[in-house]
Design an enzyme around this catalytic site. Structure first.
Site, mmCIF file in Angstrom:
data_model
loop_
_atom_site.group_PDB
_atom_site.id
_atom_site.type_symbol
_atom_site.label_atom_id
_atom_site.label_comp_id
_atom_site.label_asym_id
_atom_site.label_seq_id
_atom_site.Cartn_x
_atom_site.Cartn_y
_atom_site.Cartn_z
ATOM 1 C CE LYS A 11 -35.960 1.684 29.425
ATOM 2 N NZ LYS A 11 -36.947 1.397 28.654
ATOM 3 C CE1 TYR A 51 -34.345 -0.136 23.822
ATOM 4 C CE2 TYR A 51 -33.820 2.138 24.029
ATOM 5 C CZ TYR A 51 -34.409 0.914 24.690
ATOM 6 O OH TYR A 51 -34.602 0.790 25.679
ATOM 7 C CG ASN A 118 -40.198 0.721 30.111
ATOM 8 O OD1 ASN A 118 -39.382 1.272 30.149
ATOM 9 N ND2 ASN A 118 -40.845 -0.066 28.954
ATOM 10 C CG HIS A 121 -32.628 -2.437 28.469
ATOM 11 N ND1 HIS A 121 -33.286 -2.730 27.054
ATOM 12 C CD2 HIS A 121 -31.397 -2.917 28.373
ATOM 13 C CE1 HIS A 121 -32.551 -3.355 26.634
ATOM 14 N NE2 HIS A 121 -31.478 -3.789 27.320
ATOM 15 C CD GLU A 132 -28.728 -5.012 25.238
ATOM 16 O OE1 GLU A 132 -28.955 -5.238 26.468
ATOM 17 O OE2 GLU A 132 -29.768 -5.003 24.360
HETATM 18 N N1 UDP Z 1 -41.063 1.853 23.546
HETATM 19 C C1 UDP Z 1 -41.729 2.953 23.253
HETATM 20 N N2 UDP Z 1 -42.765 3.004 22.337
HETATM 21 C C2 UDP Z 1 -43.047 1.743 22.028
HETATM 22 C C3 UDP Z 1 -42.439 0.626 22.194
HETATM 23 C C4 UDP Z 1 -41.354 0.760 22.764
HETATM 24 O O1 UDP Z 1 -41.291 4.186 23.796
HETATM 25 O O2 UDP Z 1 -44.259 1.647 21.261
HETATM 26 C C5 UDP Z 1 -39.862 2.004 24.266
HETATM 27 C C6 UDP Z 1 -39.837 1.462 25.592
HETATM 28 O O3 UDP Z 1 -39.217 2.171 26.635
HETATM 29 C C7 UDP Z 1 -39.173 0.124 25.572
HETATM 30 C C8 UDP Z 1 -38.017 0.080 24.763
HETATM 31 O O4 UDP Z 1 -38.733 1.344 23.858
HETATM 32 O O5 UDP Z 1 -38.875 -0.492 26.841
HETATM 33 C C9 UDP Z 1 -37.854 -0.989 23.940
HETATM 34 O O6 UDP Z 1 -38.592 -1.744 23.437
HETATM 35 P P1 UDP Z 1 -38.976 -3.275 23.589
HETATM 36 O O7 UDP Z 1 -40.397 -3.659 22.502
HETATM 37 O O8 UDP Z 1 -37.762 -3.920 23.204
HETATM 38 O O9 UDP Z 1 -39.556 -3.441 25.120
HETATM 39 P P2 UDP Z 1 -38.789 -4.156 26.450
HETATM 40 O O10 UDP Z 1 -37.783 -5.181 25.959
HETATM 41 O O11 UDP Z 1 -38.080 -3.018 26.917
HETATM 42 O O12 UDP Z 1 -39.763 -4.659 27.367
HETATM 43 MG MG MG Z 2 -36.452 -5.041 24.242
#
Ligand code: UDP
Ligand code: MG
Length: 144
Positions: A11, A51, A118, A121, A132
């Site tokens: 990211k 997303y 974080n 992805h 994707e």
């Molecule tokens: N995210 C965010 N706020 C939230 C939840 C998710 O900004 O409350 C962002 C975060 O960068 C995350 C991404 O949206 O990695 C996708 O969310 P997901 O729950 O799919 O998490 P991941 O699979 O990346 O761990």
């Molecule tokens: Mg996810």
């Protein structure tokens, strides 16, 4: 043997903080094979597909701001159970509490922004991985 694929994104925070090599190193060191890699810029249109499960969430606009804040790196890795393996390497979504030893636990933190920054992805199932991969390696390229 039928080898699985995963799409990862480094990211914008990861690229900005010069952690691209470190993230790729960890996935390669685990033993997965890099199949393709490219720089990309996210757009709101691409993110709405990437997303699609999150577009209705209240925090979705902050994710768009985060993911369009700079260039990112898209890569495809292959290997048996690569999705489980890379998601295990990536760690939990919240970098503050992600386990030490994971990419997010070691390399990311809360900087006070509205979205969860974080670094990485990682696709969560084979169907989403293929979706994707098509998105970041066909549609994004075609739009340039
Ligand atoms: N995210 C965010 N706020 C939230 C939840 C998710 O900004 O409350 C962002 C975060 O960068 C995350 C991404 O949206 O990695 C996708 O969310 P997901 O729950 O799919 O998490 P991941 O699979 O990346 O761990
Ligand atoms: Mg996810």
């Amino acid at each position: 043997m039928n080898s699985e694929r995963i799409l990862i994104l480094i990211k914008p925070d990861g690229v900005r903080r010069n952690l691209t090599g470190e993230v790729l190193r960890r996935i390669e060191a685990k033993g997965y094979t890099l199949e393709n890699i490219r720089m990309a810029e996210a757009t709101p249109q691409i993110l709405a597909e990437h997303y699609s499960e999150l577009v209705d969430k209240s925090f979705y606009p902050s994710i768009v701001d985060y993911m369009t804040s700079g260039p990112l790196v898209a890569a495809i890795f292959t290997g048996q159970r690569v999705i489980e393996g890379v998601r295990s390497l990536a760690g939990a979504t919240d970098p503050t509490t992600a386990a030490p030893g994971t990419i997010r636990g070691d390399l990311a933190r809360d900087w006070g922004s509205d979205s969860v920054e974080n670094i990485i992805h990682a696709s969560d199932c084979p169907e989403n991985a293929e979706k994707e991969i098509a998105l970041w390696f066909a549609k994004v390229q075609a739009q340039r």
